[in-house]
Structure formats: C-alpha cells, structure tokens
Design a protein around this motif. Structure first.
Motif, mmCIF file in Angstrom:
data_model
loop_
_atom_site.group_PDB
_atom_site.id
_atom_site.type_symbol
_atom_site.label_atom_id
_atom_site.label_comp_id
_atom_site.label_asym_id
_atom_site.label_seq_id
_atom_site.Cartn_x
_atom_site.Cartn_y
_atom_site.Cartn_z
ATOM 1 N N TYR A 56 0.714 -1.341 -0.018
ATOM 2 C CA TYR A 56 -0.075 0.089 0.031
ATOM 3 C C TYR A 56 0.859 1.315 0.203
ATOM 4 N N GLU A 57 1.865 1.234 0.730
ATOM 5 C CA GLU A 57 2.915 2.222 0.831
ATOM 6 C C GLU A 57 3.566 2.551 -0.577
ATOM 7 N N ILE A 58 3.789 1.415 -1.196
ATOM 8 C CA ILE A 58 4.639 1.484 -2.626
ATOM 9 C C ILE A 58 3.496 2.257 -3.604
ATOM 10 N N LEU A 59 2.280 1.630 -3.340
ATOM 11 C CA LEU A 59 1.114 2.034 -4.131
ATOM 12 C C LEU A 59 1.050 3.652 -4.307
ATOM 13 N N ASP A 60 1.071 4.143 -3.056
ATOM 14 C CA ASP A 60 1.059 5.691 -2.763
ATOM 15 C C ASP A 60 2.130 6.319 -3.203
ATOM 16 N N ILE A 61 3.318 5.882 -2.938
ATOM 17 C CA ILE A 61 4.730 6.686 -3.115
ATOM 18 C C ILE A 61 5.115 6.776 -4.452
ATOM 19 N N THR A 62 5.207 5.560 -5.301
ATOM 20 C CA THR A 62 5.898 5.162 -6.462
ATOM 21 C C THR A 62 5.136 6.047 -7.738
ATOM 22 N N THR A 63 5.864 6.280 -8.775
ATOM 23 C CA THR A 63 5.483 7.005 -9.994
ATOM 24 C C THR A 63 5.851 5.911 -10.911
ATOM 25 N N ASP A 64 6.350 5.040 -10.660
ATOM 26 C CA ASP A 64 7.037 3.903 -11.668
ATOM 27 C C ASP A 64 5.298 2.911 -12.172
ATOM 28 N N PRO A 65 4.874 2.974 -13.300
ATOM 29 C CA PRO A 65 3.580 2.396 -13.597
ATOM 30 C C PRO A 65 3.989 0.781 -13.250
ATOM 31 N N LYS A 66 5.048 0.224 -13.741
ATOM 32 C CA LYS A 66 5.301 -1.179 -13.523
ATOM 33 C C LYS A 66 5.135 -1.658 -12.231
ATOM 34 N N LEU A 67 5.837 -0.794 -11.211
ATOM 35 C CA LEU A 67 5.801 -1.041 -9.744
ATOM 36 C C LEU A 67 4.418 -0.800 -9.208
ATOM 37 N N LYS A 68 3.656 0.037 -9.674
ATOM 38 C CA LYS A 68 2.291 0.292 -9.252
ATOM 39 C C LYS A 68 1.527 -0.974 -9.658
ATOM 40 N N GLN A 69 1.753 -1.429 -10.809
ATOM 41 C CA GLN A 69 0.850 -2.689 -11.368
ATOM 42 C C GLN A 69 1.362 -3.803 -10.412
#
Length: 85
Positions: A56-69
């Motif tokens: 959830y933290e990664i989903l909020d912080i990152t701007t990388d679309p692959k990492l969000k997915q």
C-alpha cells in the motif's frame, strides 16, 4: 505428384554436447545437496499483513507504472486469498 519428404530419415544424433539446458552443456552439482539450506540461526520472515502494508505504501509513493501494477496485483492476490475481493 510424388513427394520425397517421407523418404528423408532423421539423423541419429551421436555427436556433440549432451544438452537439454537450452543449448548450454549440462552441469553437475558435484554432490552439493545442501542447496537452499542456511546456517543462519534466526531467519525473519515477513508477515503477510506487513507485506501488504508495504505494498500500500509503494502504491501511494511510487510513480513507476510497472511497480504500481505489481503492488496492485500483490494486494489483489492477498485480498482474494483472504476472501475480501
């Protein structure tokens, strides 16, 4: 029309390296059967709830679309396993 294709016999392979490892020669372990074992006395394993908090933290912080997915898929997989999806 007669075809000669059925008369071609495949050559029996008796020369070359023994492969089966995508073209690379097969390797031996030389008796190393302790693969995956560790001598460390205390191993920490992340709890699923902590892992999901990190996702959830990664989903909020990152701007990388692959990492969000990836984070979204991990959260979805966890929610399906726990029956909340």
């Amino acid at each position: 029309m007669n075809s000669n294709l059925s008369k071609i016999k495949p050559k029996l392979r008796t020369t070359g390296n023994v492969t089966g490892n995508f073209g690379r020669p097969k390797t031996r372990t030389h008796g190393n059967t302790d693969l995956g074992l560790t001598s460390k006395e205390n191993i920490t394993i992340t709890k699923p709830s902590d892992y999901i908090k990190r996702m959830y933290e990664i989903l909020d912080i990152t701007t990388d679309p692959k990492l969000k997915q990836f984070a979204y898929n991990e959260i979805k997989k966890y929610m399906i396993q726990t029956g909340r999806w």
